[in-house]
Design a protein around this motif. Structure first.
Motif, mmCIF file in Angstrom:
data_model
loop_
_atom_site.group_PDB
_atom_site.id
_atom_site.type_symbol
_atom_site.label_atom_id
_atom_site.label_comp_id
_atom_site.label_asym_id
_atom_site.label_seq_id
_atom_site.Cartn_x
_atom_site.Cartn_y
_atom_site.Cartn_z
ATOM 1 N N GLY A 20 63.703 -5.346 65.054
ATOM 2 C CA GLY A 20 62.948 -6.344 64.118
ATOM 3 C C GLY A 20 63.811 -6.765 62.766
ATOM 4 N N PRO A 21 63.405 -7.790 62.278
ATOM 5 C CA PRO A 21 63.939 -7.993 61.041
ATOM 6 C C PRO A 21 63.768 -7.185 59.735
ATOM 7 N N ALA A 22 62.581 -6.614 59.935
ATOM 8 C CA ALA A 22 62.119 -5.653 58.711
ATOM 9 C C ALA A 22 62.500 -4.171 59.061
ATOM 10 N N SER A 23 63.126 -3.823 60.062
ATOM 11 C CA SER A 23 63.431 -2.515 60.330
ATOM 12 C C SER A 23 64.848 -2.268 60.321
ATOM 13 N N PRO A 24 65.250 -1.317 59.786
ATOM 14 C CA PRO A 24 66.797 -0.758 59.626
ATOM 15 C C PRO A 24 67.620 -0.808 60.965
ATOM 16 N N HIS A 25 68.942 -0.912 60.800
ATOM 17 C CA HIS A 25 69.740 -0.690 62.108
ATOM 18 C C HIS A 25 69.370 0.586 62.642
ATOM 19 N N PRO A 26 69.554 0.888 63.859
ATOM 20 C CA PRO A 26 69.460 1.968 64.405
ATOM 21 C C PRO A 26 70.854 2.926 64.137
ATOM 22 N N ALA A 27 70.721 4.205 63.887
ATOM 23 C CA ALA A 27 72.094 5.178 63.701
ATOM 24 C C ALA A 27 72.877 5.117 64.928
ATOM 25 N N GLN A 28 74.034 5.214 64.507
ATOM 26 C CA GLN A 28 75.003 5.160 65.260
ATOM 27 C C GLN A 28 75.841 6.339 65.302
ATOM 28 N N ALA A 29 76.337 6.903 66.298
ATOM 29 C CA ALA A 29 77.168 8.147 66.387
ATOM 30 C C ALA A 29 78.453 8.088 65.950
ATOM 31 N N ALA A 30 78.828 8.818 64.793
ATOM 32 C CA ALA A 30 80.137 8.859 64.102
ATOM 33 C C ALA A 30 81.202 9.731 64.683
ATOM 34 N N SER A 31 82.503 9.294 65.124
ATOM 35 C CA SER A 31 83.319 10.207 65.486
ATOM 36 C C SER A 31 83.605 11.470 64.629
ATOM 37 N N TRP A 32 83.678 11.098 63.343
ATOM 38 C CA TRP A 32 83.858 11.976 62.191
ATOM 39 C C TRP A 32 82.985 11.741 60.897
ATOM 40 N N SER A 33 82.711 12.365 60.195
ATOM 41 C CA SER A 33 81.928 12.195 58.987
ATOM 42 C C SER A 33 82.636 13.263 57.771
#
Length: 62
Positions: A20-33
């Motif tokens: 939805g427009p009010a909710s944040p983007h879902p988390a994405q798996a990062a290959s490294w952090s």
């Protein structure tokens, strides 16, 4: 000569979002952090990046 005319171009550019427009983007798996690196690894990476940038400066001033 009057060149004032509006450009109402519509290229059909839309974004398909799965939330939805009010909710944040879902988390994405990062290959490294950088947050998962140890302090020693972070300092080493910072030294390497710094050395590379200084090399660019040194080459530019030659």
């Amino acid at each position: 000569m009057d060149h004032s005319h509006s450009h109402g171009h519509d290229y059909g550019h839309t974004h398909a979002h799965s939330h939805g427009p009010a909710s944040p983007h879902p988390a994405q798996a990062a290959s490294w952090s950088i947050l998962r690196m140890t302090v020693v690894t972070r300092l080493g990476a910072a030294l390497v990046v710094s050395a590379c940038l200084w090399a660019v400066v040194w080459l530019a001033m030659r």
